[in-house]
Design a protein around this motif. Structure first.
Motif, PDB file in Angstrom:
ATOM      1  N   LEU A 177       1.361   9.234  -5.936  1.00  0.00           N
ATOM      2  CA  LEU A 177       1.829  10.610  -5.730  1.00  0.00           C
ATOM      3  C   LEU A 177       2.765  11.033  -6.850  1.00  0.00           C
ATOM      4  N   TYR A 178       3.646  10.126  -7.291  1.00  0.00           N
ATOM      5  CA  TYR A 178       4.543  10.438  -8.393  1.00  0.00           C
ATOM      6  C   TYR A 178       3.747  10.675  -9.683  1.00  0.00           C
ATOM      7  N   MET A 192       0.835  -1.199   0.000  1.00  0.00           N
ATOM      8  CA  MET A 192       0.000   0.000   0.000  1.00  0.00           C
ATOM      9  C   MET A 192       0.872   1.253   0.000  1.00  0.00           C
ATOM     10  N   VAL A 193       1.934   1.267   0.808  1.00  0.00           N
ATOM     11  CA  VAL A 193       2.827   2.424   0.850  1.00  0.00           C
ATOM     12  C   VAL A 193       3.543   2.593  -0.490  1.00  0.00           C
ATOM     13  N   GLU A 194       3.970   1.480  -1.102  1.00  0.00           N
ATOM     14  CA  GLU A 194       4.588   1.563  -2.426  1.00  0.00           C
ATOM     15  C   GLU A 194       3.627   2.174  -3.441  1.00  0.00           C
ATOM     16  N   ARG A 195       2.380   1.687  -3.453  1.00  0.00           N
ATOM     17  CA  ARG A 195       1.375   2.214  -4.380  1.00  0.00           C
ATOM     18  C   ARG A 195       1.080   3.682  -4.089  1.00  0.00           C
ATOM     19  N   GLY A 200       1.547  14.919 -13.649  1.00  0.00           N
ATOM     20  CA  GLY A 200       0.448  15.522 -14.402  1.00  0.00           C
ATOM     21  C   GLY A 200      -0.634  14.507 -14.697  1.00  0.00           C
ATOM     22  N   VAL A 201      -1.856  14.947 -14.601  1.00  0.00           N
ATOM     23  CA  VAL A 201      -3.007  14.083 -14.837  1.00  0.00           C
ATOM     24  C   VAL A 201      -3.785  14.661 -16.003  1.00  0.00           C
TER      25      VAL A 201
END
Length: 159
Positions: A55-56, A47-50, A61-62
């Motif tokens: 965040l990256y 979960m922390v990796e995801r 940009g989205v």
């Protein structure tokens, strides 16, 4: 953390743990003889990796196509449901993780806005008066509703 974000993070971690514990064959490095505690540890680690991957990706940009409302999320959820229960659980875990991140944005209507307000109160020594915070919250609620309607219309047009 505020209650909403905390619960989203917790649910996401436990969903990852459930995937590892009940379906270990689909995950590299996960073995069938793993204990429940090991599955929970791996679940929260993933979960922390995801979280950092999301965040990256958001920092990079989205595009408009990547933003989805309830209709788009339900459509993708239905696709994942038909491909298998582990894909569906993974999808739910990722949605919860994204909700937790968004809920921490320092906007007045999110948990992050409440945390920001508490920080301001601690730094300044007193709370910001309601006559200032209420109009700001109303503006953000209206903006959020307009944004949700726009995104939902875009979702419907993409179907």
């Amino acid at each position: 953390l505020a209650a909403g974000s905390g619960m989203n993070f917790l649910l996401s971690g436990f969903l990852f743990a459930a995937l590892f514990y009940f379906n270990p064959d689909n995950w590299p490095g996960i073995t069938a003889d793993m204990s429940l505690l090991e599955a929970i540890w791996h679940g929260f680690h993933v979960m922390v990796e995801r979280l950092f991957e999301l965040l990256y990706a958001w920092g990079a940009g989205v595009s408009e196509v990547q933003v989805m409302g309830p209709v788009g999320i339900a459509a993708i959820g239905a696709e994942n449901f038909h491909t298998g229960w582990s894909d569906f659980i993974l999808f739910i875990a990722l949605v919860n993780l994204q909700l937790a991140i968004m809920n921490l944005f320092p906007l007045p209507i999110f948990d992050g806005g409440k945390i920001f307000g508490i920080v301001v109160e601690v730094v300044c020594g007193k709370a910001v008066h309601v006559k200032y915070t209420f109009p700001i919250q109303v503006v953000f609620v209206v903006l959020l509703v307009v944004f949700k309607v726009y995104v939902t219309v875009q979702d419907i047009l993409r179907l």
